[in-house]
Design a protein around this motif. Structure first.
Motif, PDB file in Angstrom:
ATOM      1  N   ASP A  43      37.373  -4.720 -29.727  1.00  0.00           N
ATOM      2  CA  ASP A  43      36.889  -3.419 -29.270  1.00  0.00           C
ATOM      3  C   ASP A  43      37.454  -3.042 -27.899  1.00  0.00           C
ATOM      4  OD1 ASP A  43      35.122  -1.274 -29.960  1.00  0.00           O
ATOM      5  OD2 ASP A  43      33.831  -1.893 -28.309  1.00  0.00           O
ATOM      6  N   TYR A  51      35.693   0.124 -32.133  1.00  0.00           N
ATOM      7  CA  TYR A  51      34.907   0.108 -33.378  1.00  0.00           C
ATOM      8  C   TYR A  51      35.749  -0.188 -34.630  1.00  0.00           C
ATOM      9  CZ  TYR A  51      31.303   2.184 -30.460  1.00  0.00           C
ATOM     10  OH  TYR A  51      30.399   2.417 -29.457  1.00  0.00           O
ATOM     11  N   TRP A  53      36.288  -3.082 -35.536  1.00  0.00           N
ATOM     12  CA  TRP A  53      35.629  -4.243 -36.130  1.00  0.00           C
ATOM     13  C   TRP A  53      34.604  -3.842 -37.184  1.00  0.00           C
ATOM     14  CZ3 TRP A  53      30.378  -4.551 -35.744  1.00  0.00           C
ATOM     15  CH2 TRP A  53      29.757  -3.797 -34.731  1.00  0.00           C
ATOM     16  N   THR A  54      34.206  -2.585 -37.179  1.00  0.00           N
ATOM     17  CA  THR A  54      33.242  -2.135 -38.200  1.00  0.00           C
ATOM     18  C   THR A  54      33.883  -2.065 -39.587  1.00  0.00           C
ATOM     19  OG1 THR A  54      33.725   0.208 -37.747  1.00  0.00           O
ATOM     20  CG2 THR A  54      31.938  -0.812 -36.498  1.00  0.00           C
ATOM     21  N   LEU A  86      24.844  -5.906 -36.589  1.00  0.00           N
ATOM     22  CA  LEU A  86      26.193  -6.020 -37.152  1.00  0.00           C
ATOM     23  C   LEU A  86      26.239  -5.489 -38.579  1.00  0.00           C
ATOM     24  CD1 LEU A  86      27.342  -9.504 -35.832  1.00  0.00           C
ATOM     25  CD2 LEU A  86      28.567  -7.357 -35.520  1.00  0.00           C
ATOM     26  N   HIS A  89      26.235  -1.732 -38.695  1.00  0.00           N
ATOM     27  CA  HIS A  89      27.421  -1.055 -38.166  1.00  0.00           C
ATOM     28  C   HIS A  89      28.625  -1.131 -39.105  1.00  0.00           C
ATOM     29  CE1 HIS A  89      25.381  -0.840 -34.232  1.00  0.00           C
ATOM     30  NE2 HIS A  89      26.262   0.102 -33.963  1.00  0.00           N
ATOM     31  N   VAL A  90      28.643  -2.133 -39.986  1.00  0.00           N
ATOM     32  CA  VAL A  90      29.790  -2.268 -40.900  1.00  0.00           C
ATOM     33  C   VAL A  90      29.807  -1.079 -41.853  1.00  0.00           C
ATOM     34  CG1 VAL A  90      30.781  -3.652 -42.751  1.00  0.00           C
ATOM     35  CG2 VAL A  90      29.835  -4.773 -40.733  1.00  0.00           C
ATOM     36  N   LYS A  91      30.979  -0.444 -41.939  1.00  0.00           N
ATOM     37  CA  LYS A  91      31.082   0.816 -42.687  1.00  0.00           C
ATOM     38  C   LYS A  91      31.236   0.624 -44.198  1.00  0.00           C
ATOM     39  CE  LYS A  91      33.356   3.222 -38.833  1.00  0.00           C
ATOM     40  NZ  LYS A  91      34.625   3.850 -38.376  1.00  0.00           N
TER      41      LYS A  91
END
Length: 358
Positions: A43, A51, A53-54, A86, A89-91
């Protein structure tokens, strides 16, 4: 002096940001290969990586992750809410979720229940829980909602009795270590995993007995790790094990634990079964008592009944020097032995003289 106006265009000599311009699937692949904390820390690389990492599809909270948390600050720090954050936040889809629970971390069953329910909507394919506490972790019933699951690994967990219509229809590998079931539902659940190819069962002691006919339903098995003391037979014979081989036509790897088993050598003349395990390539036998002629005889018959065997490992039950049991060498079919394709033999604790029969 004449004022020079900048055009705002990047100089041709300025290096192109190739990493940030990579396709999303390539970036995701890179992030998934990094330790979780390193993936999240990307990030700070640049504005373009904020972001990113999402896009992770694998969340690995393993032993190394918890060791990193403790080593970074010099004392133990862990907030269970971080896992929930976490996840939220993961898309995209989450295909793999591994959770290692150290004995100094206490997790609320309700938190795990929420995580499992959330993952069931994210297309989870691989799920693992390693519980290092003495007390088994009670798994939520929502775990049966992971219908797309292909790989499941559990250690020191407890299953509530599964409803008759519940199971893992797409499971390919199932690893159960110190896993207990309410109302003896272990094989009731396993028998509904019709596609399973790898089955690993490791318990400290027999909890639930199984009939050979129940194992026979797993026609797609290619690898089986099994303690023989779980068979409902009080005394085991070579015929029982050969029958197991006949039930599993695709079996390529077999790990059998002879611990706590009673063997009986069958009486009368019997022909060697040269193709009891026609597809078997790897055979690992644990805890053979070399003071038991019937157990040793059964092990040899398995070897000679595996014409395509490539790798063999035999582990003794103890290191003590014992007298070799009487073993009739005239019973050995040397013609069959010459046809074996063994390439590697690992005696593992065996003295050389005990291998002379082979």
């Amino acid at each position: 002096m004449k004022q020079v106006h900048r055009t705002g265009k990047a100089s041709k000599s300025e290096p192109e940001d190739v990493i940030s311009s990579m396709p999303d699937n390539v970036i995701t692949n890179i992030l998934d290969r990094l330790p979780l904390e390193a993936a999240v820390r990307t990030d700070i690389l640049s504005r373009n990586w904020r972001y990113r990492w999402t896009m992770l599809t694998q969340l690995i909270f393993d032993k190394r992750f918890f060791e990193y948390l403790q080593g970074r600050v010099g004392y133990w720090c862990f907030d269970v809410k971080n896992i929930s954050r976490l996840l939220l936040h993961v898309k995209g889809p989450i295909t793999k979720f591994d959770l290692y629970i150290p004995n100094n971390v206490v997790l609320d069953v309700e938190d795990i229940n929420h995580w499992v329910l959330f993952l069931s909507k994210k297309g989870i394919k691989e799920f693992s829980i390693i519980n290092m506490h003495e007390i088994p972790l009670t798994l939520p019933t929502h775990i049966f909602s992971l219908l797309e699951l292909k790989h499941l690994k559990l250690q020191n967990c407890y299953f509530h009795p599964a409803p008759d219509d519940c199971g893992f229809p797409n499971i390919l590998s199932l690893h159960l270590q110190r896993v207990t079931f309410g109302s003896g539902g272990c094989w009731k659940l396993i028998s509904r995993c019709h596609l399973v190819e790898i089955l690993i069962i490791r318990y400290p002691e027999p909890i639930e007995k199984v009939k050979l006919a129940e194992i026979a339903t797993l026609k797609n098995l290619k690898a089986l790790f099994f303690p023989l003391c779980y068979l409902d037979n009080i005394v085991i014979t070579c015929s029982d094990i050969f029958e197991l081989g006949g039930f599993l036509p695709k079996l390529e790897e077999l790990h059998l634990d002879f611990r706590c088993c009673k063997f009986r050598r069958e009486t009368g003349t019997r022909k060697w079964v040269s193709t009891a395990f026609p597809t078997l390539k790897n055979l690992i036998i644990y805890s053979i008592d070399f003071g038991s002629g019937s157990m040793l005889s059964c092990a040899f018959e398995m070897i000679w009944g595996s014409p395509n065997l490539k790798f063999l490992m035999i582990g003794a039950a103890y290191k003590k020097s014992v007298e070799l049991p009487a073993f009739c060498l005239s019973e050995i079919d040397y013609h069959t032995m010459e046809q074996l394709q063994l390439q590697i033999v690992n005696s593992h604790i065996l003295e050389v003289q005990k291998m002379k029969y082979i």
